[in-house]
Motif scaffolding. Sequence first.
Motif, short mmCIF file in Angstrom:
data_model
loop_
_atom_site.label_atom_id
_atom_site.label_comp_id
_atom_site.label_asym_id
_atom_site.label_seq_id
_atom_site.Cartn_x
_atom_site.Cartn_y
_atom_site.Cartn_z
N ARG A 90 0.83 -1.22 0.00
CA ARG A 90 0.00 0.00 0.00
C ARG A 90 0.86 1.25 0.00
N ARG A 91 2.15 1.12 0.41
CA ARG A 91 3.02 2.29 0.57
C ARG A 91 4.44 1.95 0.12
N TYR A 92 5.09 2.92 -0.52
CA TYR A 92 6.44 2.73 -1.03
C TYR A 92 7.25 3.96 -0.64
N VAL A 93 8.38 3.75 0.02
CA VAL A 93 9.26 4.83 0.46
C VAL A 93 10.59 4.69 -0.27
N MET A 94 10.96 5.71 -1.02
CA MET A 94 12.21 5.68 -1.78
C MET A 94 13.23 6.61 -1.13
N THR A 95 14.46 6.14 -0.98
CA THR A 95 15.55 6.99 -0.52
C THR A 95 16.10 7.77 -1.71
N SER A 96 15.96 9.09 -1.64
CA SER A 96 16.47 9.96 -2.70
C SER A 96 17.62 10.80 -2.15
N THR A 97 17.90 11.94 -2.74
CA THR A 97 19.13 12.65 -2.43
C THR A 97 19.01 14.16 -2.59
N ILE A 98 19.81 14.88 -1.84
CA ILE A 98 19.95 16.33 -2.00
C ILE A 98 20.39 16.70 -3.41
N GLU A 99 21.07 15.78 -4.09
CA GLU A 99 21.62 16.08 -5.41
C GLU A 99 20.54 16.40 -6.44
N VAL A 100 19.28 16.04 -6.17
CA VAL A 100 18.22 16.38 -7.13
C VAL A 100 18.09 17.89 -7.29
N SER A 270 32.84 21.37 -0.62
CA SER A 270 33.04 22.75 -1.02
C SER A 270 32.18 22.98 -2.26
N PHE A 271 31.20 23.87 -2.15
CA PHE A 271 30.25 24.08 -3.24
C PHE A 271 30.26 25.55 -3.66
N ASP A 272 30.25 25.77 -4.97
CA ASP A 272 30.16 27.14 -5.49
C ASP A 272 28.77 27.43 -6.04
N ARG A 273 27.80 26.58 -5.67
CA ARG A 273 26.41 26.77 -6.07
C ARG A 273 25.54 26.41 -4.87
N HIS A 274 24.38 27.04 -4.83
CA HIS A 274 23.54 26.92 -3.64
C HIS A 274 22.43 25.88 -3.85
N TYR A 275 22.38 24.89 -2.95
CA TYR A 275 21.21 24.01 -2.89
C TYR A 275 21.07 23.35 -1.52
N ALA A 276 21.34 24.10 -0.46
CA ALA A 276 21.10 23.60 0.90
C ALA A 276 19.59 23.49 1.13
N MET A 277 19.15 22.36 1.69
CA MET A 277 17.72 22.05 1.74
C MET A 277 17.00 22.68 2.93
N ASN A 278 15.70 22.86 2.75
CA ASN A 278 14.77 23.29 3.79
C ASN A 278 14.06 22.05 4.34
N ASN A 279 14.14 21.81 5.65
CA ASN A 279 13.49 20.62 6.24
C ASN A 279 12.16 20.93 6.91
N ALA A 280 11.56 22.07 6.57
CA ALA A 280 10.32 22.51 7.24
C ALA A 280 9.17 21.53 7.02
N ARG A 281 9.07 20.93 5.83
CA ARG A 281 7.94 20.04 5.58
C ARG A 281 7.97 18.83 6.51
N ALA A 282 9.11 18.20 6.66
CA ALA A 282 9.21 17.05 7.56
C ALA A 282 8.85 17.45 8.99
N LYS A 283 9.27 18.63 9.41
CA LYS A 283 8.93 19.10 10.75
C LYS A 283 7.42 19.29 10.89
N GLU A 284 6.81 19.88 9.89
CA GLU A 284 5.36 20.09 9.93
C GLU A 284 4.60 18.77 9.99
N LEU A 285 5.19 17.74 9.40
CA LEU A 285 4.58 16.41 9.42
C LEU A 285 4.85 15.65 10.71
N GLY A 286 5.71 16.21 11.57
CA GLY A 286 5.90 15.62 12.89
C GLY A 286 7.27 15.08 13.19
N TYR A 287 8.25 15.25 12.27
CA TYR A 287 9.58 14.74 12.55
C TYR A 287 10.45 15.85 13.16
#
Length: 312
Positions: A90-100, A270-287
């Motif tokens: 009924r449910r499928y959880v995929m491990t993905s990545t910040i690299e997206v 060391s990164f010269d481009r910005h893509y640090a993630m926002n974790n607000a959604r997981a927090k709103e869901l209870g994590y």
Amino acid sequence: MQRICVIGGSRYFGKLLVKRLQAAGHQVTVINRGSTPPPAGVEHLVVDRNDEAALTAALGSRTFDVVVDQVCYTPVQAAVAARAFAGRTRRYVMTSTIEVYDPATAALAAVPPGTPVPEEIVDPATWLVAMDLPWHDEAYLEAHYAEGKRQAEAVFTRAGSFEIASARSAHVLGGGAQEFTGRLAHYAGRIATGEEITVHAKALPTVFIHYEELADLLLWATTADFTGPVNACSDGPLDVHGLAAIIAAQTGREPVYRIVPAGEEASAFSFDRHYAMNNARAKELGYSFSRTTDWLPGAVAEALTIEPSPTA
């Protein structure tokens, strides 16, 4: 108790996830190619997940409440799994990545530096899927890792035969020698011995997660009821200088830097481009997330006890 299938689960946070699922009282089945057996009491199906006929045969009449896919890297793999598990879970959880979110790998909506990147920047429901690319070629896959993950999420999202959630993981650290990329040991070793680290002149922050925290988040995702992607990262972005400062505090040696221009390759984190993630959604869901600076010193201490990888 739930019946949970883990695809992969033979090392690092996947191995820990299997142990924690079992400790929580779930009935666990692990699917992998057999290089590492799971703990006693865990069912083990030895099969190549890329072989659809073999996977379907190995599954037999089994059904699951949840599948956690640790090792899906391409839309082709996702399509095989979507067909094989249709009507079985009924449910499928995929491990993905910040690299997206890496803007160097796709044309993405711009996010100003300093603004954490939200999940909607990469929407799997609308992402273009190209099954005819050379996904079976290892060199191509390595060069297109981020795109493979984006398209895999898209395939699962459109499958329609089960709920789909994805955990887009930050850079995973901790566990000493278990941290198979060797990146933290690389930094720790070079700083401890006074070797130089290549960094960008204007290195931008990124985000991290401890491997135990990622296992905990995936455990939570098996019983939660959300769908779609969630960003999985500890609180508190760090740039390469902040990471090096934490290592320097334990080694008593100041980092030695060599500056490279923007666009040139530097050391990991060391990164010269910005893509640090926002974790607000997981927090709103209870994590609830830890802070990076709370666990990173311990991870550094572990890394200092092992030999750094020369290719990290």
